[in-house]
Each structure stands twice: as C-alpha cells, then as structure tokens.
Write an enzyme that holds these catalytic residues in place. Structure first.
Site, short mmCIF file in Angstrom:
data_model
loop_
_atom_site.label_atom_id
_atom_site.label_comp_id
_atom_site.label_asym_id
_atom_site.label_seq_id
_atom_site.Cartn_x
_atom_site.Cartn_y
_atom_site.Cartn_z
N CYS A 129 0.81 -1.23 0.00
CA CYS A 129 0.00 0.00 0.00
C CYS A 129 0.84 1.28 0.00
CB CYS A 129 -0.96 0.01 1.17
SG CYS A 129 -0.22 -0.45 2.74
N HIS A 256 -2.76 6.38 4.00
CA HIS A 256 -1.33 6.68 4.04
C HIS A 256 -1.08 8.02 3.33
CE1 HIS A 256 -0.61 2.83 5.66
NE2 HIS A 256 -0.02 2.22 4.65
C1 2RA Z 1 1.69 -1.18 6.28
N1 2RA Z 1 2.20 -1.27 3.95
O1 2RA Z 1 1.25 -0.04 6.16
C2 2RA Z 1 1.83 -2.04 5.09
C3 2RA Z 1 0.61 -2.86 4.91
N2 2RA Z 1 0.71 -3.79 3.85
O2 2RA Z 1 1.99 -1.70 7.33
#
Ligand code: 2RA
Length: 351
Positions: A129, A256
């Site tokens: 991600c 994110h």
């Molecule tokens: C995280 N990218 O944010 C990872 C999840 N797959 O921990």
C-alpha cells in the site's frame, strides 16, 4: 458465463473493505466465494446485498474458481496461491510473497495494465500500500517527464498493520485521553499506554510517530522502506531508479500519506505537473495552499482516488517536484487495486 471469484482472507481488514468494494463496483462476477482460516469458517458476511457463508481454506474450495484474490499473511499466500493456481484460478495476491518474483507481474492498472497477461505462474501481485498510494500519480509524471530519482517520507496509517493496528491506536488513545499533562516529559506516554508487548508497533502510537514500519531488515532499513524502492522500480519499469525512503507510522487510522521529492530527466513546472495529474481520472489534485486546500487523511479516507497537493517545483532543483500525496491504504492501497486487477482478468476471460 460470468467468472467465479474467491476472496481469500475475507474477514481481515482489507477483506472487509473488499466486500464493500465488490458490492459497489460493476457486477462482473458470477459466484463470489468467501474463504478464510478454519477459525472464521461458518461466519456469515454480506456481499452484493446477499449473505454468504465463509468457507475454510482447502485445496477443493478453489475448484471451479476463475479468479482468487488473496489478502493473507505472506506465508499463507506462499503456500496457498500456488495451490489455487494449480486448480485453475488466476491468483491476484496482496501479500509480499511474490511481488519481486520475475515471473509474477506487479500491477497498477493506471501504470502497467498490460502486465496482467504476463503471468506464467498464474499469479499476479498487488503492490504494497505504501508504494501503491503514489503510483497512479508518479506513473503519469514519469510518462511525461521521465522519473530518475525518488526520495520519499511516508506517514503511514495504523490499519496498514491490520485490525490489530487500528485496535491498538484506539486502546492507546483511550489510555491517554483526559490527561492534559501527557507528552511533556520523556517517557510519560510510554508509561500511560498498555504494555507494548501487545502492540504491533515498536513504540507508543498515541501522541507519537514511530519511524519503524514493517520488520527490520538489517543495515538500518525496515521492510516498508525496501518495498518502496524495489516495487517502485518494478512497477514503473525503471530497474535503476534511485530511491530512498523513510517510512513512519503515525496516529491515523486509515489513509497513508507520502511526502515525495521526485526528480525527472526533463525540466518540470508546477502548471505542467498539474495538467498531467488532472488528466488521470483516478487522481484528484487538491492544491490551493493559500486557502488551506491540500489532502489530509481525515478528509479523504474511505474514498477511491489518489489525492495530490502541495505541488511545488523544488527551489534548488530545476527538474524536481515536491508533492504531498494521500491515498486510502485499504482501498486503492489494497482492496481496490486488487479488484481492478481482477476485473482486467475477468474481462480477458470473458472476451
Ligand atoms: C503497512 N504497507 O502499512 C503495510 C501494509 N501492507 O503496514
């Protein structure tokens, strides 16, 4: 006949979002089979307005399945994705097990959709991600200007660590709520939150930020940072792309964010970059800083696009753009991109 879809890991954080996404996207699937560990078998979940009983993972459960989406830990994918593929399913896997396998494509439909057909193992990987949240935007800018260097700082939401990550943040917030002295003395937050042994994070996540995302891989690097480098190179098809990332967990539940410093072969302008980004249907430019218009996780969570703001030409670097990008890590960062890849396969199978 519409293809049969299996969702493996249907009860997890991404699986739950996947059921919502499948219920709201064009209905290209015939049967949708929900699969999880034996512990969750028998649960009833709703998808496309219907109750579906969760089945336990077994080789036979893949019989008759055309496409199997996996959202399970790496070791479960490593074992079971080949089993599903051997039973005839095209696997779209969201674990890290196959992403860097040269015989497994790593696909972002806005960037390299043609790679979907290049799957000798019957497995297609969905990117991590963190990388994925910036790819639709960077792919478009790369096509226009030729990306050469990428320096990234991430601000990663706790749901990236699954349901346990979100629960931990809520638990810690509850523990610190009401004490207006906390965050003023070294170690006071650490004392106030529940024992860290029960946390997926290496330090308190309430009233704090944690520069440790994923697992420690040696030489100073965490797995999330290495994934940004390796996966960006593979998706963009630039094997020698210079990349450096610092990945940080922040007290945000979902979405994110990335501060991106991207250097191109050609000279860039803010107007040009905006034009390029505006032309991508899945990218939304939110960039009017004078009027406090920029993306924030709290304002975009639960939605599908990649949001880009704070677009600047770096003052001391003529070929460099600085950007702030937000994307829902459970939707475009995971379930949505997986669903989009699976839809490309469904279109292929029915054409
Ligand atoms: C995280 N990218 O944010 C990872 C999840 N797959 O921990």
């Amino acid at each position: 006949r519409k293809p049969t879809l299996a969702v493996v890991g249907a009860t997890g954080a991404v699986g739950t979002v996947m059921l919502d996404i499948l219920s709201n996207r064009p209905n290209v699937w015939g049967e949708i089979r929900l699969i999880a560990s034996a512990r969750s078998a028998g649960k009833v979940l709703r998808v496309r307005g219907e109750d579906v009983v969760v089945q336990a993972l077994s080789p036979e459960v893949f019989d008759g399945v055309d496409v199997a989406m996996f959202d399970v830990p790496d070791e479960v994918s490593a074992e079971w994705a080949p089993i599903a593929a051997s039973r005839g399913a095209v696997v779209v896997d969201n674990s890290g097990a196959f992403r860097m396998d040269p015989d497994v494509p790593l696909v972002v439909p806005e960037v390299n959709p043609e790679q979907v057909r290049n799957r000798p193992k019957g497995i297609i990987s969905n990117p991590n991600c963190t990388t994925l949240s910036m790819m639709a935007a960077l792919g478009a800018l790369h096509r226009e200007y030729g990306l050469r260097e990428l320096v990234v700082a991430s601000y990663q939401a706790v749901s990236g660590a699954g349901v346990a990550g979100s629960q931990r943040l809520y638990d810690e917030l509850e523990a610190v709520a009401g004490d207006r002295t906390l965050g003023t003395v070294a170690g006071d937050v650490r004392k106030a939150v529940p024992d860290l042994a029960g946390s997926p994070f290496a330090a308190p996540i309430a009233l704090n930020v944690v520069p440790a995302a994923g697992s420690y891989k040696g030489d100073g690097w965490f797995s999330e940072e290495l994934k940004v480098r390796n996966e960006s190179r593979k998706i963009l098809g630039i094997p020698d792309l210079k990349v450096s990332a610092t990945c940080v967990r922040v007290p945000v539940v979902t979405t994110h964010s990335l501060a991106v410093h991207a250097t191109f072969a050609k000279e860039v302008t803010v107007e040009g970059a905006r034009r390029v980004l505006d032309a991508v249907p899945t990218v939304v430019v939110l960039d009017d800083p004078e009027n406090n218009v920029f993306p924030t996780p709290a304002d975009v969570v639960g939605t599908d696009p990649t949001y880009v703001g704070r677009i600047r030409q770096a003052l001391d670097f003529p070929n460099t753009l600085d950007l702030f990008i937000c994307g829902d890590n459970l939707r475009k960062g995971a379930a949505l991109n997986t669903a989009e890849i699976a839809e490309l396969v469904a279109a292929e199978l029915t054409s």
